[in-house]
Design a protein around this motif. Structure first.
Motif, mmCIF file in Angstrom:
data_model
loop_
_atom_site.group_PDB
_atom_site.id
_atom_site.type_symbol
_atom_site.label_atom_id
_atom_site.label_comp_id
_atom_site.label_asym_id
_atom_site.label_seq_id
_atom_site.Cartn_x
_atom_site.Cartn_y
_atom_site.Cartn_z
ATOM 1 N N SER A 1 0.816 -1.212 0.000
ATOM 2 C CA SER A 1 0.000 0.000 0.000
ATOM 3 C C SER A 1 0.847 1.259 0.000
ATOM 4 N N GLU A 2 0.234 2.345 -0.493
ATOM 5 C CA GLU A 2 0.888 3.646 -0.369
ATOM 6 C C GLU A 2 0.773 4.099 1.092
ATOM 7 N N ARG A 3 1.537 5.137 1.417
ATOM 8 C CA ARG A 3 1.521 5.664 2.779
ATOM 9 C C ARG A 3 0.486 6.776 2.823
ATOM 10 N N VAL A 4 -0.510 6.643 3.697
ATOM 11 C CA VAL A 4 -1.604 7.614 3.705
ATOM 12 C C VAL A 4 -1.741 8.273 5.088
ATOM 13 N N PRO A 5 -1.821 9.603 5.110
ATOM 14 C CA PRO A 5 -1.940 10.294 6.398
ATOM 15 C C PRO A 5 -3.369 10.323 6.947
ATOM 16 N N LEU B 1 -8.997 6.627 14.608
ATOM 17 C CA LEU B 1 -8.912 7.264 13.292
ATOM 18 C C LEU B 1 -10.297 7.248 12.669
ATOM 19 N N VAL B 2 -10.663 8.346 12.033
ATOM 20 C CA VAL B 2 -11.945 8.369 11.328
ATOM 21 C C VAL B 2 -11.623 8.502 9.851
ATOM 22 N N VAL B 3 -12.036 7.497 9.096
ATOM 23 C CA VAL B 3 -11.582 7.388 7.712
ATOM 24 C C VAL B 3 -12.758 7.417 6.746
ATOM 25 N N GLU C 1 -14.002 6.687 2.976
ATOM 26 C CA GLU C 1 -13.647 5.921 1.774
ATOM 27 C C GLU C 1 -13.714 6.835 0.570
ATOM 28 N N VAL C 2 -12.553 7.157 -0.013
ATOM 29 C CA VAL C 2 -12.575 8.000 -1.207
ATOM 30 C C VAL C 2 -11.849 7.360 -2.382
ATOM 31 N N GLY C 3 -10.949 6.452 -2.096
ATOM 32 C CA GLY C 3 -10.161 5.834 -3.165
ATOM 33 C C GLY C 3 -9.610 4.509 -2.685
ATOM 34 N N LEU C 4 -8.528 4.070 -3.314
ATOM 35 C CA LEU C 4 -8.008 2.731 -3.064
ATOM 36 C C LEU C 4 -7.576 2.470 -1.618
ATOM 37 N N SER C 5 -6.662 3.295 -1.090
ATOM 38 C CA SER C 5 -6.120 3.001 0.251
ATOM 39 C C SER C 5 -7.189 3.088 1.326
ATOM 40 N N SER C 6 -8.027 4.115 1.252
ATOM 41 C CA SER C 6 -9.055 4.258 2.286
ATOM 42 C C SER C 6 -10.091 3.137 2.183
ATOM 43 N N THR C 7 -10.368 2.659 0.968
ATOM 44 C CA THR C 7 -11.326 1.552 0.810
ATOM 45 C C THR C 7 -10.731 0.270 1.401
ATOM 46 N N ARG D 1 -2.585 21.063 -6.831
ATOM 47 C CA ARG D 1 -1.762 19.949 -6.345
ATOM 48 C C ARG D 1 -2.616 18.765 -5.903
ATOM 49 N N MET D 2 -3.806 19.041 -5.357
ATOM 50 C CA MET D 2 -4.674 17.953 -4.900
ATOM 51 C C MET D 2 -5.126 17.060 -6.062
ATOM 52 N N GLY D 3 -5.155 17.625 -7.282
ATOM 53 C CA GLY D 3 -5.641 16.845 -8.432
ATOM 54 C C GLY D 3 -4.526 16.146 -9.186
ATOM 55 N N PHE E 1 -2.665 13.505 -8.950
ATOM 56 C CA PHE E 1 -2.625 12.050 -9.227
ATOM 57 C C PHE E 1 -4.015 11.455 -9.504
ATOM 58 N N LYS E 2 -4.976 12.318 -9.828
ATOM 59 C CA LYS E 2 -6.371 11.857 -9.987
ATOM 60 C C LYS E 2 -6.509 10.680 -10.950
ATOM 61 N N ASN E 3 -5.894 10.772 -12.150
ATOM 62 C CA ASN E 3 -6.065 9.706 -13.145
ATOM 63 C C ASN E 3 -5.451 8.388 -12.678
HETATM 64 C C1 LIG Z 1 -2.408 15.685 7.456
HETATM 65 C C2 LIG Z 1 -3.557 14.913 6.848
HETATM 66 C C3 LIG Z 1 -4.543 14.403 7.652
HETATM 67 C C4 LIG Z 1 -5.607 13.674 7.103
HETATM 68 N N1 LIG Z 1 -6.568 13.179 7.928
HETATM 69 C C5 LIG Z 1 -7.579 12.422 7.426
HETATM 70 C C6 LIG Z 1 -8.555 11.843 8.294
HETATM 71 O O1 LIG Z 1 -8.516 11.995 9.526
HETATM 72 N N2 LIG Z 1 -9.525 11.084 7.719
HETATM 73 C C7 LIG Z 1 -9.595 10.884 6.351
HETATM 74 O O2 LIG Z 1 -10.506 10.172 5.891
HETATM 75 N N3 LIG Z 1 -8.691 11.421 5.523
HETATM 76 C C8 LIG Z 1 -7.683 12.183 6.026
HETATM 77 N N4 LIG Z 1 -6.740 12.704 5.184
HETATM 78 C C9 LIG Z 1 -6.854 12.380 3.747
HETATM 79 C C10 LIG Z 1 -6.287 10.972 3.513
HETATM 80 O O3 LIG Z 1 -4.921 10.955 3.794
HETATM 81 C C11 LIG Z 1 -6.325 10.514 2.034
HETATM 82 O O4 LIG Z 1 -6.532 11.623 1.244
HETATM 83 C C12 LIG Z 1 -7.413 9.537 1.709
HETATM 84 O O5 LIG Z 1 -7.515 8.460 2.561
HETATM 85 C C13 LIG Z 1 -7.333 9.159 0.223
HETATM 86 O O6 LIG Z 1 -6.573 8.015 -0.092
HETATM 87 P P1 LIG Z 1 -7.132 6.935 -1.124
HETATM 88 O O7 LIG Z 1 -5.986 6.143 -1.632
HETATM 89 O O8 LIG Z 1 -8.280 6.210 -0.546
HETATM 90 O O9 LIG Z 1 -7.726 7.808 -2.292
HETATM 91 P P2 LIG Z 1 -7.072 8.200 -3.665
HETATM 92 O O10 LIG Z 1 -7.946 7.747 -4.787
HETATM 93 O O11 LIG Z 1 -5.636 7.848 -3.717
HETATM 94 O O12 LIG Z 1 -7.157 9.753 -3.555
HETATM 95 C C14 LIG Z 1 -8.346 10.489 -3.464
HETATM 96 C C15 LIG Z 1 -7.914 11.896 -3.070
HETATM 97 O O13 LIG Z 1 -7.325 11.803 -1.748
HETATM 98 C C16 LIG Z 1 -6.203 12.624 -1.654
HETATM 99 N N5 LIG Z 1 -4.998 11.802 -1.340
HETATM 100 C C17 LIG Z 1 -4.617 10.608 -1.847
HETATM 101 N N6 LIG Z 1 -3.487 10.136 -1.306
HETATM 102 C C18 LIG Z 1 -3.106 11.062 -0.401
HETATM 103 C C19 LIG Z 1 -1.987 11.175 0.451
HETATM 104 N N7 LIG Z 1 -1.006 10.263 0.512
HETATM 105 N N8 LIG Z 1 -1.922 12.276 1.216
HETATM 106 C C20 LIG Z 1 -2.894 13.211 1.203
HETATM 107 N N9 LIG Z 1 -3.969 13.160 0.393
HETATM 108 C C21 LIG Z 1 -4.069 12.113 -0.420
HETATM 109 C C22 LIG Z 1 -6.096 13.343 -2.948
HETATM 110 O O14 LIG Z 1 -6.774 14.567 -2.844
HETATM 111 C C23 LIG Z 1 -6.787 12.472 -3.910
HETATM 112 O O15 LIG Z 1 -7.215 13.147 -5.052
HETATM 113 C C24 LIG Z 1 -5.672 13.460 5.698
HETATM 114 C C25 LIG Z 1 -4.664 13.983 4.880
HETATM 115 C C26 LIG Z 1 -3.614 14.690 5.439
HETATM 116 C C27 LIG Z 1 -2.524 15.226 4.566
#
Ligand SMILES: Cc1cc2nc3c(=O)[nH]c(=O)nc-3n(C[C@H](O)[C@H](O)[C@H](O)COP(=O)(O)OP(=O)(O)OC[C@H]3O[C@@H](n4cnc5c(N)ncnc54)[C@H](O)[C@@H]3O)c2cc1C
Ligand code: FES
Length: 285
Positions: free
Chosen positions: A42-46, A61-63, A65-71, A255-257, A259-261
């Motif tokens: 997995s990627e490193r996600v904050p 942690l409250v998460v 689901e928006v994309g791969l890692s959170s799912t 910057r937020m967009g 890596f969207k694709n």
């Molecule tokens: C300091 C900080 C605190 C955060 N706290 C929370 C939290 O408490 N709960 C929560 O649900 N989310 C939080 N986030 C957002 C979370 O890290 C990720 O954005 C999210 O889980 C998306 O990952 P994904 O692979 O599921 O989605 P992806 O499909 O990879 O990405 C969807 C969108 O998420 C954002 N994203 C993806 N990867 C990262 C990354 N490594 N760092 C930051 N943003 C990313 C981008 O805007 C991207 O377009 C936080 C981000 C930061 C920087």
């Protein structure tokens, strides 16, 4: 590896996970975050530390689901393990007695603002919390917020709960009814931008917690860099909280967009070949 000891579902896409991480729970402060890897690949996600229990040695942690890692993370269950958690990262929120502080939390940002408003309340501030979401079931952790606030205003876009309107309408109502010393906004970038612009209009110091793309979280990779007050800052080590008046919001949105694709493709791949839940020591490809 870190064990998930409790899992709750707050809404269709928002989950609350309590994970074992005793050293981080012992040393973290309000406003800090961790970086998590769900499995070896997995990627490193904050994620922000919404709560820390030093006695139990756990983080909440409250998460969303928006994309791969959170799912992948939200698909885990009680008893499962995540690969690793690094933290606490970032600077703690500035906590002192400011007077009246408006804490505006939007969506998942409510979880991130909870520890900060709790610390501000403990420091003797009058805390007015404005919680906002598109609809009723996206207003999370309301009871926790009420316990630590002097007043709570709820705003929903569709009017299904609290008052109808966006977060700035609730914040402006407070500004017009009493003196406000400081505003803190945590939520989607667009919500933080407009809350900050509103605060600026009334000359109120305002702070936002930025959620830029992060990779290492230690200042080495440069992924989180952003222009703040004309200078390049790294959100992971200089933030995540910044003076809202100084943030270059256009750059933040761009910057937020980035890596969207790629992210969409990874998600499509995952949906086609759903990974099994990893167990301790198990390597998931
Ligand atoms: C300091 C900080 C605190 C955060 N706290 C929370 C939290 O408490 N709960 C929560 O649900 N989310 C939080 N986030 C957002 C979370 O890290 C990720 O954005 C999210 O889980 C998306 O990952 P994904 O692979 O599921 O989605 P992806 O499909 O990879 O990405 C969807 C969108 O998420 C954002 N994203 C993806 N990867 C990262 C990354 N490594 N760092 C930051 N943003 C990313 C981008 O805007 C991207 O377009 C936080 C981000 C930061 C920087
Ligand atoms: S996340 Fe790498 S420098 Fe901030």
């Amino acid at each position: 590896m870190n064990k998930i000891i409790k899992k709750d579902q707050f809404s269709e896409k928002v989950f609350c996970l309590e994970v074992e991480a005793p050293l981080i729970a012992h040393s973290c402060k309000a406003g800090q975050f961790i970086i998590l890897r769900v499995d070896k690949h997995s990627e490193r996600v904050p994620y922000t530390i919404a709560k820390a229990d030093d006695e139990k040695g756990t983080l909440t942690l409250v998460v969303q689901e928006v994309g791969l890692s959170s799912t992948k993370l939200c698909n885990l269950n009680e008893g499962d393990y995540v690969q690793d958690i690094v933290g606490p990262l970032g600077n703690a929120s500035e906590i002192k007695k400011f007077g009246t502080v408006v804490c505006a939390g939007g969506g998942i940002g409510i979880a991130a603002i909870l520890p900060i408003l709790t610390a501000l309340h403990d420091a003797g501030n009058r805390v007015i919390s404005v919680l906002a979401g598109r609809t009723k079931n996206l207003i999370i952790m309301e009871d926790d917020v009420r316990k630590e606030s002097d007043e709570v205003i709820i705003m929903t876009d569709d009017g299904s709960y609290g008052e109808k309107g966006v977060v700035t309408a609730g914040v402006e109502k407070v500004i017009q009814s009493e003196h406000v010393d400081r505003i803190l906004a945590i939520g989607p970038p667009v919500m933080m931008k407009f809350t900050s612009l509103l605060a600026k209009k009334y000359n109120i110091p305002n702070y936002v917690s930025l959620n830029t793309i992060m990779v290492d979280g230690t200042g080495m990779c440069g992924a989180c860099r952003l222009t703040i007050g004309g200078k390049t800052k790294f959100v992971c080590i200089d933030g995540p909280e910044f003076d809202g008046d100084l943030v270059n919001w256009d750059e933040m949105f761009k910057r937020m967009g980035t890596f969207k694709n790629v992210e969409r493709k990874e998600m499509e791949h995952y949906e086609e070949h759903v990974y099994p839940t990893p167990q301790p020591g198990q390597d998931v490809k």
